[in-house]
Design an enzyme around this catalytic site. Structure first.
Site, PDB file in Angstrom:
ATOM      1  N   LYS A  45      33.566  26.141  41.089  1.00 52.00           N
ATOM      2  CA  LYS A  45      35.015  26.330  41.059  1.00 52.00           C
ATOM      3  C   LYS A  45      35.546  25.607  39.826  1.00 52.00           C
ATOM      4  CE  LYS A  45      39.103  25.476  43.914  1.00 52.00           C
ATOM      5  NZ  LYS A  45      39.617  26.836  43.681  1.00 52.00           N
ATOM      6  N   GLY A  72      46.085  28.852  40.034  1.00 51.34           N
ATOM      7  CA  GLY A  72      46.552  27.642  39.362  1.00 51.34           C
ATOM      8  C   GLY A  72      45.494  26.558  39.267  1.00 51.34           C
ATOM      9  N   CYS A 141      42.603  28.360  29.477  1.00 56.48           N
ATOM     10  CA  CYS A 141      43.633  27.559  30.146  1.00 56.48           C
ATOM     11  C   CYS A 141      44.820  27.308  29.213  1.00 56.48           C
ATOM     12  CB  CYS A 141      43.062  26.210  30.577  1.00 56.48           C
ATOM     13  SG  CYS A 141      41.689  26.354  31.731  1.00 56.48           S
ATOM     14  N   GLY A 228      38.006  42.480  39.114  1.00 60.74           N
ATOM     15  CA  GLY A 228      37.477  43.568  39.932  1.00 60.74           C
ATOM     16  C   GLY A 228      37.150  44.804  39.128  1.00 60.74           C
ATOM     17  N   GLY A 254      33.023  40.794  34.725  1.00 58.36           N
ATOM     18  CA  GLY A 254      34.273  41.554  34.734  1.00 58.36           C
ATOM     19  C   GLY A 254      34.067  42.860  35.479  1.00 58.36           C
TER      20      GLY A 254
END
Length: 312
Positions: A45, A72, A141, A228, A254
């Site tokens: 993550k 976020g 980011c 997706g 992707g």
């Protein structure tokens, strides 16, 4: 005898299939479905120097052919993860990619330094824990100090962050790129020049969803990241373009849902692939993609994936 093992960045992956960051947690979430150790790798993550609570409001919504998210980067922070969270991964025998984000150049550097310090302690047996095998540097980011522009949108931004992070880490550094970049091939070449050992792409595509009854955007931040099957053709083109531009290994992602998708990315030049949204559609996706690649190789008499890599 067919060979699914891939050597990239000086590391052996048992197969080319990696769980993408933000879709697989730290691996434990899927243990009820299959052993995560069968995967070639797991990208954690997304981690940032500071812990984050994430965005308010709706965070995820379905759309035609995909999913939109505005999470976020909710996460416990790099230091907490290295001291406690990584223990959850101790029994997973896959390559670990630590996905690292940042809100400024300084936070990227400090996050990378903490990972380097952790790895050295593990190597010296000062810490009974897993190493982060690879840093996957997410430069998509927002750069808070410079007006909210993502580092990965311009060559100048990418150049700066990759150069400085490279100075503080000794493990392989893979840079994750945004499809919203001004010229993704040029940025990939810049990252390679500044010391990146590999490139991963693509991150989500900036998109918009509107609630026509409320007459306003679904997400508080207005735009969200689309992932997706809907983005697969875009991702496939960008992976091919970048693979023909750089000499370092490329991780393609992707819209990969099936083994056929994975094979397409390998034929476009990817050494490794990542699946993400697929796990929300099918919790067995990682296992099914691995099994499918193996069947395809047997049916097509392919002994080594090098035979088909980059043939398009």
């Amino acid at each position: 005898m067919l060979k699914m093992k891939i050597n990239a960045f000086g590391i052996d992956f048992k197969n080319p299939v990696i769980a993408a960051s933000g879709t697989f947690g730290f691996g434990n979430e899927y243990k009820d479905y299959y052993d995560p150790s069968i995967l070639g790798g797991i990208s954690t993550k997304g981690l940032t120097l500071e812990s984050r609570a994430g965005n308010k409001g709706i965070r995820i919504a379905e759309t035609s052919g995909g999913v939109m998210n505005s999470i976020g980067l909710e996460n416990p922070g790099v230091e907490y993860f290295l001291n406690q969270g990584i223990e959850e991964m101790n029994d997973i025998e896959s390559v670990i990619l630590g996905n690292l984000g940042g809100s400024s150049l300084d936070t990227y550097i400090e996050g990378a330094r903490l990972i380097e310090e952790h790895n050295k302690k593990v190597e010296k047996a000062e810490k009974n824990s897993k190493k982060i095998d690879i840093i996957e540097l997410n430069i998509s980011c927002p750069n808070v100090k410079e007006g909210g522009i993502a580092f990965g949108i311009t060559c100048e931004g990418a150049e700066k962050v990759v150069r400085e992070v490279r100075k503080v880490v000794s493990c392989p550094l893979v840079v994750k790129l945004s499809p919203n970049a001004e010229n993704i091939s040029r940025i990939a070449a810049t990252c390679e020049f500044e010391g990146a050992d590999g490139i991963s792409l693509i991150n989500t595509v900036s998109a918009l969803k509107i609630d026509i009854r409320k007459r306003k955007p679904v997400f508080n931040n207005i735009y969200a990241g689309l992932s997706g099957p809907a983005i697969k053709p875009i991702a496939l083109k960008m992976v091919r373009d970048v693979s023909k531009t750089v000499s370092v290994p490329v991780i393609g992602m992707g819209g990969i849902v099936t083994y056929e998708d994975a094979i397409e990315f390998i034929m476009a030049g990817a050494h490794l692939i990542q699946f993400g949204t697929a796990s929300f559609m099918n919790p067995y996706a990682g296992r099914d993609i691995i099994d499918g690649i193996k069947r395809f190789m047997e049916e097509e008499n392919i002994k080594n994936l090098d035979e088909i890599r980059g043939i398009i």
